[in-house]
Write a protein that holds these residues in place. Sequence first.
Motif, PDB file in Angstrom:
ATOM      1  N   GLY A 132     -11.238   2.607   1.825  1.00 15.93           N
ATOM      2  CA  GLY A 132     -12.037   1.973   2.882  1.00 15.93           C
ATOM      3  C   GLY A 132     -13.033   2.927   3.506  1.00 15.93           C
ATOM      4  O   GLY A 132     -13.430   2.757   4.660  1.00 15.93           O
ATOM      5  N   VAL A 184      -7.746  -2.851   3.555  1.00 22.96           N
ATOM      6  CA  VAL A 184      -8.999  -2.970   4.292  1.00 22.96           C
ATOM      7  C   VAL A 184      -8.863  -3.968   5.440  1.00 22.96           C
ATOM      8  O   VAL A 184      -9.311  -3.716   6.560  1.00 22.96           O
ATOM      9  CB  VAL A 184     -10.138  -3.388   3.340  1.00 22.96           C
ATOM     10  CG1 VAL A 184     -11.397  -3.778   4.117  1.00 22.96           C
ATOM     11  CG2 VAL A 184     -10.449  -2.253   2.372  1.00 22.96           C
ATOM     12  N   ALA A 192     -12.846  -6.774   1.966  1.00 22.99           N
ATOM     13  CA  ALA A 192     -13.370  -5.782   1.026  1.00 22.99           C
ATOM     14  C   ALA A 192     -14.362  -6.384   0.040  1.00 22.99           C
ATOM     15  O   ALA A 192     -15.186  -5.660  -0.534  1.00 22.99           O
ATOM     16  CB  ALA A 192     -12.223  -5.126   0.262  1.00 22.99           C
TER      17      ALA A 192
END
Length: 237
Positions: A132, A184, A192
Amino acid sequence: MSKKITQMIEDQILFWMKKNTAEKNNKYTSRKLPIITISREFGAHGAALATKLGEELGFKVWDRDLLVIISEQLGTSADYIKGLDEARRGMLEDTIFGFMHQRETNLNYLIYLVRAVRTLERIGNNVIVGRGANYICRDQKSFHIRVVCPLKTRIYRYAKKEHLSIDEATEIVLTKDMERSNFVKHNFNRNAADAFDYDLTLNSETYTIEEMAKLATRAYELKTGVMIQQDTQAIVA
């Protein structure tokens, strides 16, 4: 107490620079350049693209190395740190878990992850795979890539590579995709797969790794103003 995470990263980069110099790698530039982050679907060849870009631009690639540094800072194993990505506990539950089991928690990991990514961004000349990182970066010139590929193609590739049945490969690919998506969502409250979170999205079914690297390099040039001379691989800012 172990070294601060920033010092550990700087030490690794210094070692990498010396190694490249010893090998007469003329692609490395000492000038600070914006970093690249690569988010990828499982089996989409995002890590391979990172390696290729690292070679082409003379950037250090951070994948498992990043987990190793964080695990050393926390005094635990890289495999345990990687497993924290799969543990989706709320903050209170996470804290209680750490207290009861005397183990590091997802929150601790995230704190050090943010420090590590922002240190790499400050230093420049790095490629970060996953984690991330694009949601952690603050420099507007940092360049963010998403690598995708149709699910059926990724399953076939993985089954062939690992000598698995299609059913076995399907289960693994779907599980890994979910883990990455959940990481994420849980830590950054983002999707994501949202194309607006990236500067460039590449389909590895359409393009080879070499072609993706060329496309990514050109897009990097356009965003950052850094020109890569393909004939000599010299970098001009």
